[in-house]
Design a protein around this motif. Structure first.
Motif, mmCIF file in Angstrom:
data_model
loop_
_atom_site.group_PDB
_atom_site.id
_atom_site.type_symbol
_atom_site.label_atom_id
_atom_site.label_comp_id
_atom_site.label_asym_id
_atom_site.label_seq_id
_atom_site.Cartn_x
_atom_site.Cartn_y
_atom_site.Cartn_z
ATOM 1 N N PRO A 1 0.826 -1.210 0.000
ATOM 2 C CA PRO A 1 0.000 0.000 0.000
ATOM 3 C C PRO A 1 0.861 1.262 0.000
ATOM 4 N N ARG A 2 2.022 1.178 0.641
ATOM 5 C CA ARG A 2 2.881 2.365 0.682
ATOM 6 C C ARG A 2 3.367 2.723 -0.724
ATOM 7 N N MET A 3 3.735 1.707 -1.486
ATOM 8 C CA MET A 3 4.175 1.972 -2.859
ATOM 9 C C MET A 3 3.001 2.445 -3.718
ATOM 10 N N LEU A 4 1.818 1.903 -3.422
ATOM 11 C CA LEU A 4 0.642 2.364 -4.166
ATOM 12 C C LEU A 4 0.381 3.843 -3.902
ATOM 13 N N GLN A 5 0.592 4.265 -2.665
ATOM 14 C CA GLN A 5 0.417 5.694 -2.362
ATOM 15 C C GLN A 5 1.366 6.533 -3.215
ATOM 16 N N ARG A 6 2.614 6.094 -3.265
ATOM 17 C CA ARG A 6 3.604 6.829 -4.061
ATOM 18 C C ARG A 6 3.178 6.854 -5.536
ATOM 19 N N LEU A 7 2.694 5.713 -6.029
ATOM 20 C CA LEU A 7 2.298 5.653 -7.446
ATOM 21 C C LEU A 7 1.077 6.526 -7.723
ATOM 22 N N VAL A 8 0.191 6.625 -6.744
ATOM 23 C CA VAL A 8 -0.962 7.528 -6.905
ATOM 24 C C VAL A 8 -0.454 8.947 -7.101
ATOM 25 N N GLU A 9 0.468 9.358 -6.225
ATOM 26 C CA GLU A 9 0.994 10.725 -6.312
ATOM 27 C C GLU A 9 1.633 10.962 -7.686
ATOM 28 N N ILE A 10 2.404 9.966 -8.125
ATOM 29 C CA ILE A 10 3.098 10.124 -9.413
ATOM 30 C C ILE A 10 2.095 10.159 -10.574
ATOM 31 N N CYS A 11 1.090 9.288 -10.503
ATOM 32 C CA CYS A 11 0.085 9.289 -11.586
ATOM 33 C C CYS A 11 -0.653 10.615 -11.636
ATOM 34 N N LEU A 12 -0.917 11.197 -10.484
ATOM 35 C CA LEU A 12 -1.598 12.495 -10.482
ATOM 36 C C LEU A 12 -0.696 13.551 -11.118
ATOM 37 N N ILE A 13 0.590 13.485 -10.812
ATOM 38 C CA ILE A 13 1.521 14.456 -11.408
ATOM 39 C C ILE A 13 1.608 14.227 -12.922
ATOM 40 N N ARG A 14 1.638 12.956 -13.332
ATOM 41 C CA ARG A 14 1.715 12.628 -14.764
ATOM 42 C C ARG A 14 0.375 12.814 -15.474
ATOM 43 N N GLU A 15 -0.644 13.103 -14.695
ATOM 44 C CA GLU A 15 -2.012 13.246 -15.206
ATOM 45 C C GLU A 15 -2.505 11.959 -15.854
ATOM 46 N N GLU A 16 -2.128 10.852 -15.270
ATOM 47 C CA GLU A 16 -2.636 9.548 -15.725
ATOM 48 C C GLU A 16 -3.786 9.185 -14.796
ATOM 49 N N TRP A 17 -4.926 9.767 -15.076
ATOM 50 C CA TRP A 17 -6.048 9.727 -14.140
ATOM 51 C C TRP A 17 -6.601 8.323 -13.939
ATOM 52 N N ASP A 18 -6.736 7.574 -15.019
ATOM 53 C CA ASP A 18 -7.351 6.244 -14.891
ATOM 54 C C ASP A 18 -6.505 5.321 -14.018
ATOM 55 N N LEU A 19 -5.200 5.443 -14.188
ATOM 56 C CA LEU A 19 -4.306 4.600 -13.390
ATOM 57 C C LEU A 19 -4.352 5.045 -11.924
ATOM 58 N N ALA A 20 -4.357 6.352 -11.715
ATOM 59 C CA ALA A 20 -4.455 6.873 -10.335
ATOM 60 C C ALA A 20 -5.766 6.398 -9.707
ATOM 61 N N ALA A 21 -6.846 6.429 -10.507
ATOM 62 C CA ALA A 21 -8.153 6.009 -9.990
ATOM 63 C C ALA A 21 -8.124 4.533 -9.594
ATOM 64 N N LYS A 22 -7.426 3.738 -10.381
ATOM 65 C CA LYS A 22 -7.350 2.307 -10.085
ATOM 66 C C LYS A 22 -6.642 2.092 -8.737
ATOM 67 N N TYR A 23 -5.493 2.742 -8.580
ATOM 68 C CA TYR A 23 -4.739 2.576 -7.333
ATOM 69 C C TYR A 23 -5.536 3.103 -6.139
ATOM 70 N N LEU A 24 -6.207 4.247 -6.354
ATOM 71 C CA LEU A 24 -6.994 4.818 -5.247
ATOM 72 C C LEU A 24 -8.154 3.901 -4.863
ATOM 73 N N HIS A 25 -8.714 3.271 -5.870
ATOM 74 C CA HIS A 25 -9.822 2.345 -5.611
ATOM 75 C C HIS A 25 -9.347 1.187 -4.730
ATOM 76 N N ILE A 26 -8.135 0.704 -5.010
ATOM 77 C CA ILE A 26 -7.580 -0.391 -4.200
ATOM 78 C C ILE A 26 -7.316 0.116 -2.778
ATOM 79 N N LEU A 27 -6.673 1.270 -2.681
ATOM 80 C CA LEU A 27 -6.348 1.799 -1.348
ATOM 81 C C LEU A 27 -7.615 2.080 -0.533
ATOM 82 N N HIS A 28 -8.661 2.445 -1.247
ATOM 83 C CA HIS A 28 -9.915 2.752 -0.564
ATOM 84 C C HIS A 28 -10.506 1.526 0.130
ATOM 85 N N GLN A 29 -10.138 0.355 -0.360
ATOM 86 C CA GLN A 29 -10.661 -0.873 0.265
ATOM 87 C C GLN A 29 -9.951 -1.193 1.574
ATOM 88 N N LEU A 30 -8.776 -0.596 1.778
ATOM 89 C CA LEU A 30 -7.996 -0.919 2.966
ATOM 90 C C LEU A 30 -8.403 0.017 4.105
#
Lengths: 589, 486
Positions: free
Chosen positions: A395-424
């Motif tokens: 989950p810690r790496m997923l948090q980092r990847l969310v931040e990076i996807c938001l910076i890269r404006e890769e919204w769908d990928l960020a949404a996917k990771y956030l969806h997973i984190l939201h389950q935890l």
């Protein structure tokens, strides 16, 4: 339960909490970040049908709360006390003796030692606790036929809940039955054979790591990325220990227990033996160091930079990992260029250690690059970390990847990771906070958490192998001139590698402009004076504080003096050990 | 008798009272977001239920209708899991025709009825199994991976082999001879390294290091006779971009094509296929076995010139009796003239069409966002750039079903990183249907999966192998060495 026994196990519980707090608190806490436990109904049900799935679920469900308060201590101490207490009850069944309390400490301590290892996971202990529960249930039954029935049913249950440990259960069950002196002890052989057959079927027909892999050495187990075989390694050795203790109980059963001196003698002997066992199994230097390093990670996650710096005020970092965390903390406090040489760095790797293909360094390097603003490298290490995490992700790496996807404006990928984190449960609120940035580039740009962090514009030849890291940092600096983190890292990297020409170019190109109105960091000023020894003109374009200039003059006299004195270097170190000058003139690269 | 009639009448009344009426709904022309979006797709008549969900959870009703056959699914959260039995009945009734899909969604206590859409059910079946490698899209490292076979007619997925039992090694490049589950091969790397050939349940382990020149065989393709396998031999490097929309770059500094003779256990090649001046890779036999297609690009200084490497698509003749490789080279795709780079040529089993991947440069298209699929009609010599099939993101590896009517391809159109398998129909005239994502039983499957699907291969049946024996051979078996033919 008698009061004395309750008191005894309460004391053991407290002692275990103290032990884990001292030696393994952070190592255990970090287990949380190398597992991705999704508490979703369908996934849990599917897992429950896999032999051993229950242990995995219970283990991971508890581990996810490890970072909260003292959960980590209570959970581990509680499981070990339960196992110790059940072993005590078993030993009592063979022969009711007071030394059984001491004997019961052996399995507890053996497991406590195992828990300190970063390769072990709680699932193994859950399996052992179940084994003991079922085993104790077996010895409580007096009717032999009922025992056989219980043996078969408990075997099936244990197989489903804990998996291949059932083979070891069968062996212990047979041993206990034999030692209890039951007339038809051979009945239990049938149960034992059934247990072994189930395990054989699992190995033969399913895609699983076989229990027998646990026979191999600890080094072999550590090299496996999956924790299963390390669990088997522990199970096999733990069962052998319990078998030996049962044998001791059985042999001593025939000794008369009436004589006072016999009681004192045997109890003293076991106490002495346990003392040896205790000292032999104390955590070794590597495990203590692991815990210390894991503490750094926890402090970093809390962004408690002062605490990291404080840790090394009186004690020098002993390895690159510690130096990397310290440098990161100093840079966060904007004092890397002022204080780095106070901590006796050892070359450029003090800022960025080399990647050793472990989760640990992947996470560390991802964090350093992220803080500097180097998004692509941070992402690459975060991806490695996500892959190398031993239990399905991090989950810690997923948090980092969310931040990076938001910076890269890769919204769908960020949404996917956030969806997973939201389950935890423990990441839900974090995910909700970042979900508000999804599909909103303006909101990301205005978020202070992403200041100085942007993907550089596409350029030809952007492959890492075609570039040096300082060229990358130069590019970052060009894109964002007020990025103090890059200035400090870049400048310090030149100083650590003693690349004075590059440092000079960097200062002339960026240093003066980007730190407009401020003095350069102290070590940079020290380095300017070193440059001035061969190029005095540099002092016309870069100013150095007069007291540093005076001190350098003194240093030049002292170093000449030191060359004539056999103890000169030590004296010089005492006086100038925290300066760039000492590093430059007196330390090898 | 009177009692019986009464019971019957009461039963009918009771049952009709039980049948749920549709809610009173307001018709809307708005488009609702679905995942996977199966609007307008063409599906095979033997596919598993197309379970899907609303992207924004809501109470909803799904109606699937063909003629008299109707399936209704009520869902509290808008996730529709269609019962397999009912789905099959629906497909049987609608084969060669369409299924109408109607959605009722409750939003803010108001039921809305969305405009119905259609799903086309093709007469032609798809091969019942899909074999793929599942692996996290890592940069340099891997952890869990495995080769899995998925029954496309239901949701059963079984592991062919996972690296959990083979000491976390790497396994890749599974390849089947004419979609046959009885003849296949795959490689294992690092621990237990070798190429494993499975023939009718028997497994053979090969050490494919041949002399100094060939360290390992890489991209395979079977000859239709099953006697030969064409391989590339690649000296591959991987690096990643510091500022680019693509994350990873994989490139070859050397590569050749060789042919392995399964019977004689030796490899042979020709000057054309292994020249120093060119990088030859991705070999593919034509279904009649008389031609060998491959990709080739002039050798350049690597990695400096990685963006200048553009692969041509070429063809030479092959004689299986004499093992003779032709010397006359036909150019199917001329990279210099056309400006892009071709890879993964795959010919439909009927020999009529050739599908390949095009990207701006290089050969590892899964990391190139501009990679698209392309189709050549080998009879008419016409190229179709497949606008209906391609997306704005990566389309890369693809394979044909044995009847030449279905294609599976990998794409990253979902989220830009995780590769997923898409199925697409092609009729006899080469006209494509709307592709659709491989359906999963759990509608959340793709949301939670952190794995990519690599090398999707359609297969005519389940690969039957004794996994335990395969693992034993892999761990303890001595590999056969292969020779270079004189």
């Amino acid at each position: 339960m008698k009061g004395k026994t309750l008191l005894f196990w309460s004391l053991v519980f407290v002692a275990l909490c103290f032990f884990f707090k001292t030696f393994a608190f952070y190592t255990l806490q970090r287990q949380e970040e190398v597992q991705l436990f999704l508490p979703i109904g369908s996934a849990l049900v599917a897992k429950l049908w896999i032999p051993g799935g229950f242990c995995s679920i219970v283990g991971q469900a508890l581990v996810q709360y490890y970072p909260y308060g003292m959960t980590v201590l209570f959970v581990n101490a509680l499981f070990l006390c339960l196992i110790g207490f059940l072993s005590f009850l078993l030993f009592q069944k063979i022969a009711s003796r007071s030394y059984n309390l001491i004997l019961a400490l052996f399995p507890v301590w053996a497991l406590a030692k195992v828990h300190v290892s970063p390769f072990y996971v709680l699932d193994g202990t859950v399996g052992i606790a179940l084994l003991f529960l079922f085993l104790y249930g077996y010895v409580l039954i007096r009717q032999e036929r009922l025992q056989v029935l219980y043996g078969v049913v408990s075997t099936c249950l244990l197989y489903l809940l804990a998996g291949q440990i059932v083979a070891l259960y069968g062996l212990l069950l047979f041993t206990v039955t034999f030692m209890l002196g039951q007339k038809r002890w051979y009945y239990s052989l049938g149960v034992c054979a059934f247990d072994l057959l189930l395990t054989f079927i699992t190995i033969r027909f399913a895609i699983n790591i076989p229990l027998t892999d646990g026979i191999y050495s600890e080094r072999y187990q550590e090299s496996q990325l999956q924790p299963d075989s390390y669990i088997y390694y522990v199970w096999i050795r733990f069962t052998a220990l319990v078998f030996f203790l049962l044998l001791v109980c059985f042999v001593l059963k025939s000794f008369s227990w009436d004589k006072r001196w016999t009681k004192i003698g045997i109890t003293f002997f076991f106490s002495l033996l346990f003392s040896f066992f205790f000292f032999f199994n104390l955590p070794d230097q590597e495990e203590i160091l692991n815990n210390e390093m894991d503490e750094l990670v926890c402090l970093e996650r809390q962004q408690d930079w002062e605490a990291i710096i404080r840790k090394y005020e009186n004690k020098r970092p002993s390895n690159y990992i510690q130096l990397n965390y310290l440098s990161m903390a100093l840079a966060q406090k904007e004092v890397l260029g002022d204080s780095l040489f106070h901590f006796e760095p050892k070359g450029p790797q003090s800022l960025l250690t080399s990647w050793d293909r472990t989760y640990y360094t992947s996470a560390l390097l991802s964090d350093i690059h992220y803080h500097i603003g180097d998004i692509s490298l941070s992402e690459s290490y975060a991806m490695e970390g996500l892959t190398l995490a031993k239990r399905g992700g991090s989950p810690r790496m997923l948090q980092r990847l969310v931040e990076i996807c938001l910076i890269r404006e890769e919204w769908d990928l960020a949404a996917k990771y956030l969806h997973i984190l939201h389950q935890l449960p423990t990441y839900r609120s974090w995910a909700e906070e970042y979900q508000s940035c999804l599909y909103k580039p303006e909101s990301v740009r205005q978020n202070s958490a992403f200041a100085n962090k942007k993907l550089l514009k596409s350029q030809p030849n952007s492959l890492l192998c075609l570039l040096t890291i300082d060229r990358l940092w130069m590019e970052l600096l060009s894109a964002s001139e007020n990025n103090r983190m890059v200035i400090e890292y870049l400048g310090c990297s030149y100083l650590l590698s003693k690349e004075m020409d590059s440092f000079k170019n960097f200062l002339l190109a960026h240093g003066k402009e980007t730190l407009k109105g401020q003095w350069l960091p102290v070590h940079f000023q020290e380095a300017v004076l070193v440059l001035a020894t061969s190029d005095p003109a540099i002092l016309q374009s870069i100013s150095v504080r007069p007291e540093i200039v005076d001190r350098f003059k003194q240093f030049q006299q002292d170093i000449r003096q030191a060359q004539r004195d056999s103890n000169g270097l030590a004296q010089l170190h005492r006086k100038y050990g925290h300066t760039f000058w000492f590093y430059y003139y007196c330390r090898n690269k | 008798m009177r009692y019986l009639s009464c019971i019957l009448i009461l039963s009918v009344v009771f049952c009709s009272a039980c049948s749920r009426a549709l809610p009173h709904a307001v018709q809307t022309d708005e488009k609702i977001e679905l995942f996977p979006d199966y609007r307008g797709v063409t599906i095979p008549c033997n596919i598993a239920p197309l379970n899907f969900k609303l992207k924004t959870p809501a109470k909803a009703i799904l109606l699937l209708t063909h003629g008299d056959v109707q399936v209704r699914i009520d869902s509290e959260q808008g996730a529709f899991q269609i019962p397999q039995k009912k789905w099959k009945q629906l497909l049987v009734a609608s084969t060669g025709k369409t299924v109408e899909v109607e959605l009722y969604v409750c939003q803010k206590d108001q039921w809305l009825r969305y405009k119905p859409f259609q799903i086309f059910v093709a007469k032609e079946k798809i091969d019942p199994y899909l074999v793929y490698r599942r692996i996290a899209p890592g940069y340099r490292m891997w952890n869990e991976m495995g080769i899995y076979q998925r029954n496309l007619e239901d949701f059963t997925e079984t592991a062919f082999l996972t690296n959990k039992q083979t000491n976390n090694n790497c396994m890749n490049c599974h390849s089947f001879c004419m979609q046959s589950p009885d003849r296949m091969l795959f490689h294992q790397r690092m621990t237990h390294a070798g190429t494993y050939i499975l023939t009718d349940g028997k497994v053979e382990k090969l050490d494919t290091k041949v002399g100094e020149k060939i360290s390992a065989l890489v991209y395979p393709y079977w000859h239709s006779s099953g006697r030969f396998v064409a391989f590339s031999t690649n000296d591959t490097k991987q690096d990643f971009h510091l500022w680019d929309e693509n994350r990873i770059e994989v490139f070859d500094s050397k590569s050749d094509v060789v042919v392995y003779d399964v019977e004689k256990q030796e490899v042979f090649t020709s000057q054309v296929l292994s020249s120093e001046d060119n990088l030859e890779t991705f070999p593919t036999f034509s279904p009649d076995g008389k031609s060998l297609y491959y990709c080739s690009a002039p050798t350049k200084q690597m990695p400096e010139s990685y963006k200048e490497i553009k692969y041509n698509l070429l063809r030479i003749s092959f004689d299986e009796k004499t093992r003779a490789l032709g010397t006359k080279v036909d150019t199917i795709y001329a990279a210099e003239r056309e400006g892009r780079s071709a890879k993964f040529p795959r010919i439909s089993p009927d020999g009529r069409y050739l599908m390949y991947t095009l990207s701006d440069y290089g050969n590892f298209s899964i990391w190139h966002k501009n990679a698209d699929l392309c189709l050549i009609d080998l009879e008419m010599l016409q190229t179709d750039y497949l606008e209906k099939v391609n997306s704005g993101d990566v389309e890369s590896y693809h394979s044909w079903s044995s009847n030449s009517r279905w294609i599976v391809f990998s794409s990253r159109r979902g989220d830009g990183l995780y590769t997923r398998p898409y199925l697409v129909y092609m009729n006899e005239q080469g006209k494509m249907g709307q592709p659709f994502l491989l359906p999963q039983e759990d509608t959340d499957y793709y949301d939670f999966s952190l794995f990519s699907f690599n090398i999707p291969e359609l297969v005519k049946g389940k690969v039957e192998v004794d996994t335990y024996k395969l693992i034993e051979l892999s761990k303890y078996g001595k590999p056969h060495t292969i020779q270079m033919a004189n």
